[in-house]
Design an enzyme around this catalytic site. Structure first.
Site, short mmCIF file in Angstrom:
data_model
loop_
_atom_site.label_atom_id
_atom_site.label_comp_id
_atom_site.label_asym_id
_atom_site.label_seq_id
_atom_site.Cartn_x
_atom_site.Cartn_y
_atom_site.Cartn_z
N TYR A 1 123.77 10.02 13.68
CA TYR A 1 123.03 11.30 13.75
C TYR A 1 122.22 11.52 12.46
O TYR A 1 121.05 11.91 12.51
CB TYR A 1 124.05 12.42 13.96
N SER B 1 117.87 18.16 11.14
CA SER B 1 119.19 18.77 10.93
C SER B 1 119.53 18.73 9.45
O SER B 1 119.03 17.87 8.70
CB SER B 1 120.25 17.98 11.70
P1 NAD Z 1 122.86 21.33 23.13
O1 NAD Z 1 123.79 20.19 23.31
O2 NAD Z 1 123.37 22.71 23.39
O3 NAD Z 1 121.53 21.10 23.98
C1 NAD Z 1 120.85 19.89 23.97
C2 NAD Z 1 120.06 19.73 25.25
O4 NAD Z 1 119.41 18.46 25.21
C3 NAD Z 1 120.93 19.75 26.51
O5 NAD Z 1 120.42 20.65 27.45
C4 NAD Z 1 120.87 18.31 27.01
O6 NAD Z 1 120.97 18.17 28.42
C5 NAD Z 1 119.50 17.87 26.50
N1 NAD Z 1 119.40 16.41 26.41
C6 NAD Z 1 120.31 15.54 25.88
N2 NAD Z 1 119.88 14.28 26.03
C7 NAD Z 1 118.68 14.34 26.66
C8 NAD Z 1 117.75 13.34 27.11
N3 NAD Z 1 117.99 12.04 26.94
N4 NAD Z 1 116.62 13.76 27.71
C9 NAD Z 1 116.38 15.08 27.90
N5 NAD Z 1 117.23 16.06 27.52
C10 NAD Z 1 118.36 15.69 26.90
O7 NAD Z 1 122.32 21.18 21.63
P2 NAD Z 1 121.70 22.28 20.64
O8 NAD Z 1 122.78 22.74 19.74
O9 NAD Z 1 120.89 23.27 21.40
O10 NAD Z 1 120.76 21.34 19.76
C11 NAD Z 1 119.36 21.22 20.00
C12 NAD Z 1 118.77 20.37 18.88
O11 NAD Z 1 119.07 20.96 17.61
C13 NAD Z 1 119.31 18.94 18.82
O12 NAD Z 1 118.29 18.05 18.44
C14 NAD Z 1 120.35 19.02 17.71
O13 NAD Z 1 120.58 17.78 17.11
C15 NAD Z 1 119.68 20.00 16.77
N6 NAD Z 1 120.62 20.66 15.87
C16 NAD Z 1 121.58 21.50 16.34
C17 NAD Z 1 122.45 22.12 15.46
C18 NAD Z 1 123.53 23.06 15.91
O14 NAD Z 1 124.32 23.50 15.06
N7 NAD Z 1 123.63 23.41 17.18
C19 NAD Z 1 122.32 21.88 14.09
C20 NAD Z 1 121.32 21.02 13.63
C21 NAD Z 1 120.47 20.43 14.54
#
Ligand code: NAD
Length: 253
Positions: free
Chosen positions: A163, A151
């Protein structure tokens, strides 16, 4: 690596960025193992992929639980065959200041539980799934690719001690594994998204989101597809390893 006919596991694939990656790479012929702890989300996600003509199977997993990770990778192998790729995408946020004071009084502190939950899922989960995927690729004598989702917060971001630390760890694992695993024909890369429109960012207060958006040179949040494109680039570029792609609209935090 050719995406066509490859077998790629995506953690946290039930929604958001993981689901977008599944659609993007599945549309180019990859067979997708969709992994998530939310089984309802998994069911509807796999339904959606199948409607699009993508070959996909879902597997329930808690990435922070060693037994669950081992069982899931066993199940993928018996159901779909040897793995070619893994995206370590599952993640959560539990934001809060390290210590918050008002008028000289301490009003809040980040709890150990908020710290630990994020480290367990966002960092230990990446270690466990990465270790399992690499073990199986090496045992099967197959070249492979591992992509970790870091991230923009890996550089340090106020309100995200847990985080930021986890995502910095993920970037460090990427460099470490690229060095250790190259001799087995395994490449390891990472993508560090900025702010992307998913349920994760939907939880940010509207005024804060407006402020963040104003600071992004492209003046908008990213779309999940933008991150999926960066992930697919790492899979398909055979000279890419040990580096983090920043896909954030030019934002610096
Ligand atoms: P989201 O919350 O929409 O989806 C995350 C998914 O991970 C969910 O379906 C959840 O059920 C699953 N999950 C959570 N804990 C879990 C576990 N212990 N075992 C298995 N599955 C699990 O999040 P997103 O926005 O799609 O983010 C995906 C990745 O991208 C994450 O690692 C997040 O940190 C990273 N990220 C997102 C953003 C953003 O702006 N959305 C920015 C930087 C990084």
């Amino acid at each position: 690596m050719e995406l066509n006919d490859s077998i790629i596991a995506i953690t946290g694939g039930g929604r958001g960025l993981g689901l977008a990656m599944a659609i993007h790479m599945g549309s180019q012929g990859a067979q997708i193992a969709l992994l998530d702890r939310d089984t309802d989300a998994l069911d509807s996600a796999v339904g959606l992929l199948k409607e699009k003509g993508i070959t996909a199977q879902c597997f329930a997993i808690d990435v922070s639980d060693e037994g669950s990770v081992i069982r899931t990778f066993d199940a993928i192998e018996s159901a779909m065959g040897p793995l070619d790729g893994l995206v370590n995408n599952a993640g959560i946020v539990r934001d809060g200041l390290l210590v918050k004071a008002k008028d000289g009084e301490i009003v809040d502190r980040m709890s150990l539980s908020s710290w630990q939950q994020v480290i367990d899922i966002n960092l230990t989960g990446v270690f466990l799934c990465g270790r399992e995927a690499a073990t199986r690729m090496i045992s099967a004598g197959r070249h492979g690719v591992i992509v970790n989702i870091s991230s923009i917060s890996r550089a340090g971001n106020q309100g995200q001690s847990n985080y930021s630390a986890a995502k910095a760890g993920v970037a460090a694992l990427t460099v470490t594994w690229a060095g250790e695993l190259a001799r087995y024909g395994i490449r390891v890369g990472a993508v560090a998204p900025g702010f992307v429109e998913t349920e994760m960012t939907a939880s940010i207060r509207e005024d804060m989101l407006k402020r963040i958006t104003a600071g992004i040179p492209l003046h908008r949040l990213g779309q999940p597809e933008n991150i999926a494109q960066s992930v697919a680039y790492i899979f398909t570029n055979d000279y890419f390893t040990g580096r983090v792609i920043e896909c954030d609209g030019g934002l610096r935090i």
